[in-house]
Scaffold this active site. Sequence first.
Site, PDB file in Angstrom:
ATOM      1  N   PRO A   2     -14.956 -62.691  32.270  1.00 19.50           N
ATOM      2  CA  PRO A   2     -15.126 -61.323  32.119  1.00 19.50           C
ATOM      3  C   PRO A   2     -15.365 -60.744  30.752  1.00 19.50           C
ATOM      4  O   PRO A   2     -14.699 -61.016  29.524  1.00 19.50           O
ATOM      5  CB  PRO A   2     -14.119 -60.402  32.869  1.00 19.50           C
ATOM      6  CG  PRO A   2     -12.989 -61.248  32.603  1.00 19.50           C
ATOM      7  CD  PRO A   2     -13.176 -62.683  32.705  1.00 19.50           C
ATOM      8  N   GLU A   3     -16.564 -60.013  30.194  1.00 21.35           N
ATOM      9  CA  GLU A   3     -16.652 -59.363  29.230  1.00 21.35           C
ATOM     10  C   GLU A   3     -16.669 -58.011  29.493  1.00 21.35           C
ATOM     11  O   GLU A   3     -16.475 -57.432  30.543  1.00 21.35           O
ATOM     12  CB  GLU A   3     -17.876 -59.754  28.579  1.00 21.35           C
ATOM     13  CG  GLU A   3     -18.010 -61.531  28.186  1.00 21.35           C
ATOM     14  CD  GLU A   3     -19.154 -61.862  27.609  1.00 21.35           C
ATOM     15  OE1 GLU A   3     -19.902 -61.035  27.047  1.00 21.35           O
ATOM     16  OE2 GLU A   3     -19.323 -63.135  27.620  1.00 21.35           O
ATOM     17  N   LYS A  59     -12.227 -55.545  26.177  1.00 21.81           N
ATOM     18  CA  LYS A  59     -12.105 -56.082  27.663  1.00 21.81           C
ATOM     19  C   LYS A  59     -10.643 -55.437  28.043  1.00 21.81           C
ATOM     20  O   LYS A  59     -10.278 -56.204  29.090  1.00 21.81           O
ATOM     21  CB  LYS A  59     -11.974 -57.483  27.349  1.00 21.81           C
ATOM     22  CG  LYS A  59     -13.297 -57.955  26.850  1.00 21.81           C
ATOM     23  CD  LYS A  59     -13.304 -59.462  26.385  1.00 21.81           C
ATOM     24  CE  LYS A  59     -14.625 -59.777  25.405  1.00 21.81           C
ATOM     25  NZ  LYS A  59     -14.505 -60.806  24.573  1.00 21.81           N
ATOM     26  N   ARG A 256     -17.570 -72.573  20.593  1.00 28.12           N
ATOM     27  CA  ARG A 256     -18.223 -72.050  21.684  1.00 28.12           C
ATOM     28  C   ARG A 256     -19.760 -72.451  22.066  1.00 28.12           C
ATOM     29  O   ARG A 256     -20.177 -72.301  20.872  1.00 28.12           O
ATOM     30  CB  ARG A 256     -18.009 -70.504  21.750  1.00 28.12           C
ATOM     31  CG  ARG A 256     -16.684 -70.006  21.318  1.00 28.12           C
ATOM     32  CD  ARG A 256     -15.492 -70.158  22.315  1.00 28.12           C
ATOM     33  NE  ARG A 256     -15.759 -69.621  23.407  1.00 28.12           N
ATOM     34  CZ  ARG A 256     -15.530 -68.427  23.735  1.00 28.12           C
ATOM     35  NH1 ARG A 256     -15.077 -67.607  22.924  1.00 28.12           N
ATOM     36  NH2 ARG A 256     -15.626 -67.949  24.830  1.00 28.12           N
TER      37      ARG A 256
END
Length: 266
Positions: A2-3, A59, A256
């Site tokens: 989740p972001e 977040k 990433r």
Amino acid sequence: MPELPEVEVTARNLRRWLRGRTVDAVEIPATRIVRPAGPRALVELLDGAVVRAVERRGKWLRLRLSTGTLYSHLGMTGKWVKRRRQDPSERHERARLDAGPSSVRYLDARLFGRLVAAHGEAPIAEWAALGPDPLVDGLDPAQLRPSLARIRRSIKETLLDQRLFAGVGNIQATEALWRARLNPERPASSLSAREVGALVRAIDASINETLQEEEGPEIRYVEEPGAPNPFRVYARQGEPCPRDGSPLQRIVQGGRATVFCARCQR
DNA sequence: AACGGAACCTGAAAGC
DNA sequence: TGCTTTCAGGTTCCGT
């Protein structure tokens, strides 16, 4: 995984499910996500608590209770879901709060999430360290530009810095750079005032579009088997750029993945 | 202070 | 088929 948009949808759901209700049963097995270590403090905080408000910053989620405060971070695989009280516990269930007709469960396979019990007014350090949130505060290009001017690393890696862009993660960073037509490898310091403005608008647009797509009682993260991909370029390496049709590239920055169009992102 | 890389975990998919 | 490798949208810590 989740972001900001996924956490915002979660906050809205928790509000509907819990706000104004009293938690009348709690189940929290001992896992590494619980702080302080051991479920005792958390159970004590939650049992009998009235949920006054549910907030989000970056977040992080914050539940203001009659007894104190619960902070929740979803890590990579955390999600809050609603079940019936009689439903059995499910795989990777790490917490359960029963309130009125709802039984709210926290699921987290990889255990990168956090559940933190806190007392008093002072926010925990992780919450206090967060920079401006695009939805809560709005991002200010005039304020951002001088900060970026001192940073030598790439704009993509910089977008993941929660002190500057609270809530932006790997997907929103990737999507926003594509929308703003900016090459992810550009040094953060190289962005003009105009480009910082475009980037801020792109972040807002991407977050708002993702929110629209994902609003609903149970989010399916894009990495889950069979889940749809609602994004323009994220995880679409090799596919044509939606703007100019040239094949999307995948590179690795700071460990990433970044996907981008080498032709239209300059 | 800032940066790169490893570490923390599990599970699914891809590779052999 | 089954074993191995790779990869995943998170943060944190450690060494340079």
